[in-house]
Motif scaffolding. Structure first.
Motif, PDB file in Angstrom:
ATOM      1  N   CYS A  10     -83.999  94.470  62.373  1.00 34.47           N
ATOM      2  CA  CYS A  10     -83.860  93.043  62.679  1.00 34.47           C
ATOM      3  C   CYS A  10     -82.630  92.810  63.560  1.00 34.47           C
ATOM      4  O   CYS A  10     -82.653  91.950  64.441  1.00 34.47           O
ATOM      5  CB  CYS A  10     -83.752  92.220  61.396  1.00 34.47           C
ATOM      6  SG  CYS A  10     -85.344  91.872  60.623  1.00 34.47           S
ATOM      7  N   HIS A  38     -89.886  90.440  60.724  1.00 34.93           N
ATOM      8  CA  HIS A  38     -89.509  91.390  59.690  1.00 34.93           C
ATOM      9  C   HIS A  38     -90.614  91.545  58.658  1.00 34.93           C
ATOM     10  O   HIS A  38     -91.048  90.565  58.048  1.00 34.93           O
ATOM     11  CB  HIS A  38     -88.220  90.975  58.971  1.00 34.93           C
ATOM     12  CG  HIS A  38     -87.877  91.937  57.864  1.00 34.93           C
ATOM     13  ND1 HIS A  38     -87.190  93.099  58.094  1.00 34.93           N
ATOM     14  CD2 HIS A  38     -88.202  91.942  56.551  1.00 34.93           C
ATOM     15  CE1 HIS A  38     -87.088  93.771  56.958  1.00 34.93           C
ATOM     16  NE2 HIS A  38     -87.690  93.087  56.003  1.00 34.93           N
ATOM     17  N   HIS A  54     -88.469  98.170  57.682  1.00 31.93           N
ATOM     18  CA  HIS A  54     -88.982  97.259  58.715  1.00 31.93           C
ATOM     19  C   HIS A  54     -89.976  98.125  59.492  1.00 31.93           C
ATOM     20  O   HIS A  54     -89.593  99.190  59.996  1.00 31.93           O
ATOM     21  CB  HIS A  54     -87.806  96.770  59.583  1.00 31.93           C
ATOM     22  CG  HIS A  54     -88.164  95.785  60.663  1.00 31.93           C
ATOM     23  ND1 HIS A  54     -87.415  94.629  60.896  1.00 31.93           N
ATOM     24  CD2 HIS A  54     -89.156  95.781  61.590  1.00 31.93           C
ATOM     25  CE1 HIS A  54     -87.949  93.965  61.915  1.00 31.93           C
ATOM     26  NE2 HIS A  54     -89.002  94.646  62.354  1.00 31.93           N
TER      27      HIS A  54
END
Ligand SMILES: [Zn+2]
Length: 145
Positions: A3, A42, A94
């Motif tokens: 992220c 995400h 992720h």
């Protein structure tokens, strides 16, 4: 972690980015030219992404693989790998698709790198410069969508 890359808060050697995803060099490559394709949104698991986004990730992946071949990496083939979940060796929660260029003679070298990939004898600055240069070559070789 990814992220932060998506948001531009962490450095990355970017090969491709669009409104849905970003593709950048793996910092700990298993083979030269190892790229990660990561959705901007995400989500830890592939199953948590909309099907259209999964489709987009793999469309971009195919273009990156074409670029890997085009710039003359040892990329007769490629491993597209998603480690989906912690029990499957997913280090970063992720979603990311590994694109690992492969040729016929690299199995032993890959095994060694799997065991040692987080060791970093040459320093992060030198590594980043190399990856930035490789990312620029791949970016220039990306075929149109
Ligand atoms: Zn994330």
């Amino acid at each position: 972690m990814f992220c932060a890359v998506v948001a531009g808060r962490a450095p990355a050697s970017v090969v491709w980015q669009d409104d849905q995803c970003i593709a950048f060099m793996d910092l700990f490559p298993l083979n030269e030219g190892h790229v990660l394709v990561v959705p901007r949104v995400h989500a830890p698991l592939l199953n948590e992404l909309p099907a259209s986004l999964r489709d987009h990730l793999f469309r971009v992946a195919c273009r990156v693989i074409a670029a890997q071949k085009a710039i003359g990496l040892h990329a007769d083939g490629a491993n597209l790998v998603v480690n989906d979940g912690k029990p499957a060796n997913q280090h970063v929660p992720h979603v990311h698709v590994h694109l690992i260029p492969r040729d016929g003679g690299d199995l032993a070298a890959i095994g060694v790198r799997m065991a040692t990939r987080f060791l970093n004898p040459f320093g992060m600055d030198a590594r980043r410069r190399r990856l930035d240069a490789l990312a620029a070559r791949l970016a220039a070789a990306m075929p149109p969508a």
